[in-house]
Write an enzyme that holds these catalytic residues in place. Sequence first.
Site, short mmCIF file in Angstrom:
data_model
loop_
_atom_site.label_atom_id
_atom_site.label_comp_id
_atom_site.label_asym_id
_atom_site.label_seq_id
_atom_site.Cartn_x
_atom_site.Cartn_y
_atom_site.Cartn_z
N LYS A 88 0.83 -1.22 0.00
CA LYS A 88 0.00 0.00 0.00
C LYS A 88 0.86 1.26 0.00
O LYS A 88 0.44 2.30 -0.53
CB LYS A 88 -0.97 -0.04 1.18
CG LYS A 88 -0.31 -0.09 2.57
CD LYS A 88 -0.16 1.27 3.19
CE LYS A 88 0.47 1.18 4.56
NZ LYS A 88 0.57 2.49 5.23
N THR B 189 -4.17 5.31 2.89
CA THR B 189 -2.85 5.83 2.56
C THR B 189 -2.85 6.59 1.24
O THR B 189 -2.03 7.49 1.04
CB THR B 189 -1.84 4.66 2.51
OG1 THR B 189 -2.01 3.83 3.64
CG2 THR B 189 -0.42 5.17 2.50
#
Length: 336
Positions: free
Chosen positions: A194, A251
């Site tokens: 991520k 994120t």
Amino acid sequence: MSRPAQRFAVLGAGSWGTALAMLLADNGHRVTLWTHRPEQADTLNRDRANQRYLHGLGFPDGLSASGDLEATVNEAEVILLVIPSHAFRETLTRIKPLLNAGHKVCWATKGLEPGSQKLLHQQVEEELGSNIPMAVVSGPTFAREVAQRLPGAVTVASRNADYALELARALHNDHFRAYTGEDIIGVEIGGACKNVLAIAAGTADGLGFGANARAALIARGVAEIMRLGVALGAQHDTFMGLTGLGDLVLTCTDNQSRNRRLGIALGQGRSKDDVVKEIGQVVEGINTCKEVFALAQRHNVDMPITEQVYRVIHEDHTPTEALHALMERAIRPELD
């Protein structure tokens, strides 16, 4: 929820380590926050706060800092590592001679080992053996929000179901929810990848590409992570949960993410080194994109977005060149 008090050693006094130490102390556990710099421990104990990383958020009772690794480990029952991935194995080797039969280990680090691309649990097994209880803690969480006692959730994954439940209970309270699972590989792959995709999403925003592009990158990013994870033995469904899609969305969409902020700056034409210096903390996606790309190549997994992040970060391709490389790919079925 009633929980027996435990003695925790949190190794790593950055923002995330400090936030988890505060959470555990809030829950009635005795917590020592270890830093490799003794002078920082003195400052943390004096200020009763980590003013560098979590300014203005005071420590709860039951939390103290130490620069003495041996004493910190000896006094603890559970060792929680929250350190940059490049220092993970080194820290394991340092604590190995200090551990006894009663110790348990967990980690909230995200990333792969530089050079070998080994997952964190593989390093734990190699250094500490496979008999010690071990677990990974991961999820869509920014440190400051956890330290502010805002609502959040994580997954605790372990092959030892009893230990996963025990650790989840230690973290759980009325504003922070902890789930359990057993897919360590999936949780670790989601947490590492991520950060790479957040650089891509930030770069698109820095270039001014808009919300459509960001959403497309997130969706195709999930597909990339899932392909790699399944190839390594992870469970498909893990990537639709907190440690996959949840962490990726967080994120990629909020500027509290250091990786996203780096991407935005790259899209605006700024220098990587200047931005990292300005951020002042480790930006995990810089090294992780290199390791994830190498891991994908070794397993013949197609990860085009990750590849282009690698090209921009490590081969000095421009963000515009990366975009063209992605857009010129041949048409294919979405779900392949």
